[in-house]
Design an enzyme around this catalytic site. Structure first.
Site, PDB file in Angstrom:
ATOM      1  N   LYS A   1       0.820  -1.220   0.000  1.00  0.00           N
ATOM      2  CA  LYS A   1       0.000   0.000   0.000  1.00  0.00           C
ATOM      3  C   LYS A   1       0.853   1.270   0.000  1.00  0.00           C
ATOM      4  O   LYS A   1       0.425   2.329   0.463  1.00  0.00           O
ATOM      5  CB  LYS A   1      -0.961   0.029   1.195  1.00  0.00           C
ATOM      6  CG  LYS A   1      -1.831  -1.206   1.338  1.00  0.00           C
ATOM      7  CD  LYS A   1      -2.553  -1.578   0.065  1.00  0.00           C
ATOM      8  CE  LYS A   1      -3.542  -0.509  -0.401  1.00  0.00           C
ATOM      9  NZ  LYS A   1      -4.221  -0.893  -1.683  1.00  0.00           N
ATOM     10  N   GLY A   2       2.057   1.154  -0.562  1.00  0.00           N
ATOM     11  CA  GLY A   2       2.924   2.324  -0.641  1.00  0.00           C
ATOM     12  C   GLY A   2       2.923   2.968  -2.016  1.00  0.00           C
ATOM     13  O   GLY A   2       3.304   4.126  -2.170  1.00  0.00           O
TER      14      GLY A   2
ATOM     15  N   SER B   1      -4.891   2.829   4.717  1.00  0.00           N
ATOM     16  CA  SER B   1      -5.101   2.277   3.379  1.00  0.00           C
ATOM     17  C   SER B   1      -5.111   0.751   3.416  1.00  0.00           C
ATOM     18  O   SER B   1      -5.921   0.099   2.729  1.00  0.00           O
ATOM     19  CB  SER B   1      -3.996   2.775   2.447  1.00  0.00           C
ATOM     20  OG  SER B   1      -4.164   2.256   1.146  1.00  0.00           O
TER      21      SER B   1
ATOM     22  N   LYS C   1      -7.456   0.278  -6.537  1.00  0.00           N
ATOM     23  CA  LYS C   1      -6.569   1.366  -6.163  1.00  0.00           C
ATOM     24  C   LYS C   1      -7.365   2.659  -6.011  1.00  0.00           C
ATOM     25  O   LYS C   1      -8.306   2.920  -6.759  1.00  0.00           O
ATOM     26  CB  LYS C   1      -5.467   1.558  -7.209  1.00  0.00           C
ATOM     27  CG  LYS C   1      -4.717   0.269  -7.552  1.00  0.00           C
ATOM     28  CD  LYS C   1      -4.000  -0.304  -6.351  1.00  0.00           C
ATOM     29  CE  LYS C   1      -3.262  -1.593  -6.710  1.00  0.00           C
ATOM     30  NZ  LYS C   1      -2.587  -2.191  -5.542  1.00  0.00           N
ATOM     31  N   GLY C   2      -6.981   3.454  -5.042  1.00  0.00           N
ATOM     32  CA  GLY C   2      -7.638   4.738  -4.837  1.00  0.00           C
ATOM     33  C   GLY C   2      -8.967   4.644  -4.116  1.00  0.00           C
ATOM     34  O   GLY C   2      -9.862   5.466  -4.341  1.00  0.00           O
ATOM     35  N   ARG C   3      -9.145   3.636  -3.263  1.00  0.00           N
ATOM     36  CA  ARG C   3     -10.389   3.513  -2.515  1.00  0.00           C
ATOM     37  C   ARG C   3     -10.539   4.683  -1.537  1.00  0.00           C
ATOM     38  O   ARG C   3      -9.556   5.215  -1.013  1.00  0.00           O
ATOM     39  CB  ARG C   3     -10.417   2.211  -1.716  1.00  0.00           C
ATOM     40  CG  ARG C   3     -10.350   0.931  -2.525  1.00  0.00           C
ATOM     41  CD  ARG C   3     -10.495  -0.264  -1.605  1.00  0.00           C
ATOM     42  NE  ARG C   3     -10.368  -1.531  -2.311  1.00  0.00           N
ATOM     43  CZ  ARG C   3      -9.235  -2.228  -2.383  1.00  0.00           C
ATOM     44  NH1 ARG C   3      -8.142  -1.776  -1.798  1.00  0.00           N
ATOM     45  NH2 ARG C   3      -9.192  -3.373  -3.029  1.00  0.00           N
TER      46      ARG C   3
ATOM     47  N   HIS D   1     -11.013   6.223   1.921  1.00  0.00           N
ATOM     48  CA  HIS D   1     -10.713   5.754   3.272  1.00  0.00           C
ATOM     49  C   HIS D   1     -11.873   6.033   4.219  1.00  0.00           C
ATOM     50  O   HIS D   1     -12.530   7.079   4.102  1.00  0.00           O
ATOM     51  CB  HIS D   1      -9.461   6.439   3.808  1.00  0.00           C
ATOM     52  CG  HIS D   1      -8.203   6.021   3.117  1.00  0.00           C
ATOM     53  ND1 HIS D   1      -6.961   6.550   3.420  1.00  0.00           N
ATOM     54  CD2 HIS D   1      -7.981   5.109   2.135  1.00  0.00           C
ATOM     55  CE1 HIS D   1      -6.044   5.994   2.651  1.00  0.00           C
ATOM     56  NE2 HIS D   1      -6.639   5.121   1.871  1.00  0.00           N
TER      57      HIS D   1
END
Length: 426
Positions: free
Chosen positions: A178-179, A267, A384-386, A388
């Protein structure tokens, strides 16, 4: 007359004694000043060396103190009073599950239990490093684009390659989860001199027993001058990975994409929540006792972000000159700038530039495009890009205090300030 008759004898002996004493004193004086001169010449290097050694001892003592607090051991009970499980050869690297977390202003241990129904499963080899505490269980829902079936199909492939030959990787993206590792890999694959396997091989943590021939066969075929790469983020937190990669090729270049550990943990949780909506809240999982401020560093979402402790293992096998630390934040804000650093590190021409990126406002991060292609930019998948979930500000504040000393140590070890503290102030 007797007195004067003895005078020649007296005058012949006394001057000799005086002369002897005088010469002796001169010799001693000369020797003394010679020694002093040598000491003065050597004094500053010695003093500097002592100061350097003292600084090293101080740094090691500080690091040891942080590690000791983090690794505070319990007796023979597990997370919910479970008996400690004996480790097999495959899980000898699993001993690092921290039983007691660093607390903010107290060393009192809390006993608050979690919500019922949430039992952590055993740590997998993908996220383990050696330690001195009991083995906890963790959730088995780590995201991976690789399945065993897919790897086996690739490993057993007998198709004739279109390129010259398959090689073991010259460079590996080893972390962190998640980086931003997928974004970095996709950007690198735009470069004509980079050939990378799309799936995560997990060779140095899950499939090492299959051998290097199996691993090599997963790699894409390359021409002379092209670089072979792969990425598996869990390598960074796997205790055996540094030694195993070093045994493959000690000159392997390693890339680590790091991100503010608090944001990274949220994330990580968000990803798990999308797959298992029934799990407890982030606040419940992050603390052993929220009232006392006892943070549960055995939870993998938090443990991964203690970068300094993981890096310590890698530095036993690889020098910093073979490691590049990419900022996950700057990879979003200035992808071309970070890609310039990566291409320089890999010895590549700066072909991937700002003309290859398009910022997608909906997703909140850049998408790739080919400058000569008029088609729409290619963005990462829906995973990707959920968005939070909203986290209690007090929890975020406590986590920032928890990570701060480890962040400072990480900055010192890498020689780079990622400015996560300034980011939090803003």
């Amino acid at each position: 007359m007797a007195f004067w008759s003895s005078t020649p004898a007296l005058t012949s002996k006394v001057p000799r004694k005086i002369l002897f004493m005088f010469i002796l004193s001169l010799s001693v004086t000369y020797l003394f000043y010679s020694l002093m001169s040598c000491y003065t010449t050597l004094q500053f290097p010695l003093k500097e060396n002592y100061l350097y050694q003292a600084r090293l001892v101080t740094e090691e003592s500080t690091f040891a103190a942080l590690r000791e607090k983090l690794y505070s051991a319990t007796s023979s009970q597990g997370y919910f009073g479970e008996n400690v499980e004996s480790t097999t050869e495959q899980t000898q690297t699993a001993d690092y599950a921290v039983s007691v977390a660093v607390i903010e202003d107290t060393d009192i241990l809390g006993t608050e239990e979690r919500a019922t129904g949430w039992v952590k499963t055993q740590l997998a080899p993908t996220e383990m490093i050696t330690g001195q505490t009991v083995v906890f269980k963790r959730e088995q829902h780590q995201e991976s684009s690789t399945t065993d079936e897919e790897l086996n199909r690739r490993g057993n492939s007998t198709a004739t390659p279109d390129y010259e030959e398959k090689k073991l990787p010259h460079a590996i993206i080893i972390g962190v989860k998640k980086g931003g590792t997928r974004a970095l890999l996709e950007a690198l694959r735009v470069h004509p001199d980079v050939r990378a396997v799309g799936v995560e091989p997990h060779f140095f943590d899950r499939n090492y027993e299959k051998g290097f021939a199996w691993y090599r066969d997963l790699m894409p075929s390359t021409l002379e001058g092209q670089i072979t790469m792969e990425k598996t983020p869990s390598y960074f937190v796997t205790n055996e990975a540094p030694r195993r990669i070093h045994s493959m090729a000690r000159d392997t270049k390693l890339i680590v994409v790091v991100r503010n550990p608090v944001t990274r943990a949220i994330s990580d949780y968000t990803q798990t929540l999308s797959k298992k909506p029934e799990i407890p809240s982030f606040e419940v999982l992050a603390f052993k006792n929220r009232t006392l401020g006892l943070i549960d560093a055995s939870w993998s979402a938090l443990r991964i972000g203690i970068y300094a402790l993981h890096l310590e293992t890698w530095l036993q096998y690889f020098p910093l000159s073979q490691m590049l630390f990419v900022s996950g934040e700057r990879l979003i804000i200035d992808p071309a700038g970070e890609m310039a650093k990566v291409q320089d590190f890999l010895g590549l021409k700066r072909i991937v530039t700002d003309k290859h990126f398009y910022f997608n406002k909906t997703k909140g991060f850049p998408c790739l495009k080919k400058p000569e292609d008029s088609s729409a930019p290619r963005c990462l998948g829906k995973s990707k890009g959920r968005t939070h979930p909203k986290i209690d500000p007090d929890v975020i504040h406590r986590l920032r205090k928890f990570y701060k000393p480890f962040n400072m140590m990480f900055y010192q070890m890498t020689g780079e300030d990622f400015q996560w503290e300034q980011e939090e102030i803003r």
